[in-house]
Design a protein around this motif. Structure first.
Motif, mmCIF file in Angstrom:
data_model
loop_
_atom_site.group_PDB
_atom_site.id
_atom_site.type_symbol
_atom_site.label_atom_id
_atom_site.label_comp_id
_atom_site.label_asym_id
_atom_site.label_seq_id
_atom_site.Cartn_x
_atom_site.Cartn_y
_atom_site.Cartn_z
ATOM 1 N N LYS A 32 11.436 55.831 -23.093
ATOM 2 C CA LYS A 32 11.241 56.808 -24.175
ATOM 3 C C LYS A 32 9.849 56.693 -24.772
ATOM 4 N N PHE A 33 9.383 55.464 -24.973
ATOM 5 C CA PHE A 33 8.049 55.248 -25.526
ATOM 6 C C PHE A 33 6.985 55.841 -24.609
ATOM 7 N N PHE A 34 7.093 55.573 -23.311
ATOM 8 C CA PHE A 34 6.125 56.057 -22.330
ATOM 9 C C PHE A 34 6.080 57.584 -22.325
ATOM 10 N N ILE A 35 7.240 58.215 -22.259
ATOM 11 C CA ILE A 35 7.320 59.676 -22.204
ATOM 12 C C ILE A 35 6.781 60.290 -23.501
ATOM 13 N N HIS A 36 7.145 59.702 -24.640
ATOM 14 C CA HIS A 36 6.665 60.192 -25.933
ATOM 15 C C HIS A 36 5.139 60.055 -26.018
ATOM 16 N N LEU A 37 4.608 58.930 -25.586
ATOM 17 C CA LEU A 37 3.167 58.710 -25.586
ATOM 18 C C LEU A 37 2.458 59.745 -24.713
ATOM 19 N N LEU A 38 2.977 59.953 -23.521
ATOM 20 C CA LEU A 38 2.361 60.907 -22.597
ATOM 21 C C LEU A 38 2.389 62.322 -23.175
ATOM 22 N N ASN A 39 3.512 62.719 -23.760
ATOM 23 C CA ASN A 39 3.602 64.046 -24.375
ATOM 24 C C ASN A 39 2.611 64.199 -25.526
ATOM 25 N N ARG A 40 2.473 63.170 -26.341
ATOM 26 C CA ARG A 40 1.531 63.218 -27.466
ATOM 27 C C ARG A 40 0.091 63.316 -26.981
ATOM 28 N N LEU A 41 -0.256 62.540 -25.984
ATOM 29 C CA LEU A 41 -1.623 62.574 -25.459
ATOM 30 C C LEU A 41 -1.956 63.943 -24.856
ATOM 31 N N VAL A 42 -0.986 64.533 -24.160
ATOM 32 C CA VAL A 42 -1.190 65.876 -23.605
ATOM 33 C C VAL A 42 -1.362 66.881 -24.743
ATOM 34 N N SER A 43 -0.552 66.754 -25.770
ATOM 35 C CA SER A 43 -0.643 67.647 -26.929
ATOM 36 C C SER A 43 -2.014 67.557 -27.602
ATOM 37 N N ILE A 44 -2.528 66.347 -27.770
ATOM 38 C CA ILE A 44 -3.857 66.155 -28.356
ATOM 39 C C ILE A 44 -4.914 66.841 -27.495
ATOM 40 N N GLN A 45 -4.814 66.655 -26.189
ATOM 41 C CA GLN A 45 -5.787 67.257 -25.272
ATOM 42 C C GLN A 45 -5.707 68.782 -25.328
ATOM 43 N N GLU A 46 -4.499 69.319 -25.385
ATOM 44 C CA GLU A 46 -4.324 70.772 -25.449
ATOM 45 C C GLU A 46 -4.904 71.349 -26.740
ATOM 46 N N ARG A 47 -4.726 70.636 -27.855
ATOM 47 C CA ARG A 47 -5.294 71.106 -29.128
ATOM 48 C C ARG A 47 -6.815 71.112 -29.083
ATOM 49 N N LEU A 59 -15.363 69.473 -30.281
ATOM 50 C CA LEU A 59 -15.070 68.306 -31.110
ATOM 51 C C LEU A 59 -15.215 66.981 -30.364
ATOM 52 N N ILE A 60 -15.725 67.024 -29.162
ATOM 53 C CA ILE A 60 -15.784 65.819 -28.331
ATOM 54 C C ILE A 60 -16.574 64.696 -29.001
ATOM 55 N N MET A 61 -17.703 65.018 -29.602
ATOM 56 C CA MET A 61 -18.497 63.969 -30.266
ATOM 57 C C MET A 61 -17.710 63.353 -31.422
ATOM 58 N N TYR A 62 -16.970 64.169 -32.126
ATOM 59 C CA TYR A 62 -16.170 63.696 -33.259
ATOM 60 C C TYR A 62 -14.980 62.856 -32.773
ATOM 61 N N GLU A 63 -14.309 63.321 -31.728
ATOM 62 C CA GLU A 63 -13.079 62.671 -31.260
ATOM 63 C C GLU A 63 -13.322 61.491 -30.339
ATOM 64 N N ASP A 64 -14.518 61.365 -29.810
ATOM 65 C CA ASP A 64 -14.809 60.377 -28.772
ATOM 66 C C ASP A 64 -14.380 58.956 -29.133
ATOM 67 N N LEU A 65 -14.727 58.492 -30.305
ATOM 68 C CA LEU A 65 -14.361 57.122 -30.682
ATOM 69 C C LEU A 65 -12.849 56.947 -30.811
ATOM 70 N N TYR A 66 -12.162 57.970 -31.286
ATOM 71 C CA TYR A 66 -10.699 57.908 -31.368
ATOM 72 C C TYR A 66 -10.096 57.759 -29.965
ATOM 73 N N PHE A 67 -10.607 58.558 -29.032
ATOM 74 C CA PHE A 67 -10.101 58.477 -27.670
ATOM 75 C C PHE A 67 -10.412 57.137 -27.014
ATOM 76 N N GLN A 68 -11.564 56.571 -27.334
ATOM 77 C CA GLN A 68 -11.894 55.251 -26.788
ATOM 78 C C GLN A 68 -10.913 54.191 -27.290
ATOM 79 N N VAL A 69 -10.557 54.272 -28.553
ATOM 80 C CA VAL A 69 -9.580 53.326 -29.113
ATOM 81 C C VAL A 69 -8.216 53.519 -28.443
ATOM 82 N N ILE A 70 -7.804 54.771 -28.290
ATOM 83 C CA ILE A 70 -6.521 55.056 -27.640
ATOM 84 C C ILE A 70 -6.536 54.542 -26.209
#
Length: 131
Positions: A32-47, A59-70
């Motif tokens: 459940k954790f894996f599937i939920h994580l994958l769905n959330r990451l796809v949702s973030i990318q789609e937004r 927004l790539i420059m703004y989001e870049d550090l967040y994505f690196q942490v993730i």
């Protein structure tokens, strides 16, 4: 994933109990954790894609550090192989049907991976999850 059953000790009055979590329950929790994580990451990318295509905001420059942490957290939790599969899926979730598969490096066999559940099942089948 771990087959070890974590034991918890609790004391109620003078009674000391040890509780063991069922391995099937642990596996379902990981799934459940894996599937939920994958769905959330796809949702973030789609937004991110939607904001760019509809409003022209990059927004790539703004989001870049967040994505690196993730990314770092995903690689730490799942290791490199599963992390690569996760980010492959997130970045290509809308690919055409012929391209939505995971190939076993050892056998060359291709496994269908169009949904987060299929991605999870293939990773499990190929024993990519760390123990």
């Amino acid at each position: 994933m771990k087959d070890k059953k974590p034991k918890k000790s609790i004391t109620i009055g003078k009674l000391k109990l040890q509780i063991e979590e069922n391995s099937k329950k642990i596996e379902n929790k990981h799934k459940k954790f894996f599937i939920h994580l994958l769905n959330r990451l796809v949702s973030i990318q789609e937004r991110t894609d939607k904001v760019f295509t509809e409003y022209g905001l990059n927004l790539i420059m703004y989001e870049d550090l967040y994505f690196q942490v993730i990314e770092d957290m995903v690689y730490e939790h799942y290791d490199v192989e599963v992390g690569e599969v996760i980010f492959w899926y997130v970045n290509g979730a809308k690919l055409n049907d012929d391209e939505q598969y995971i190939e076993d490096k050892k056998t060359g066999k291709k496994y269908k991976a169009k949904t987060p559940l299929q991605v999870y099942n293939v990773c499990k089948k190929l024993k990519l999850f760390k123990n």
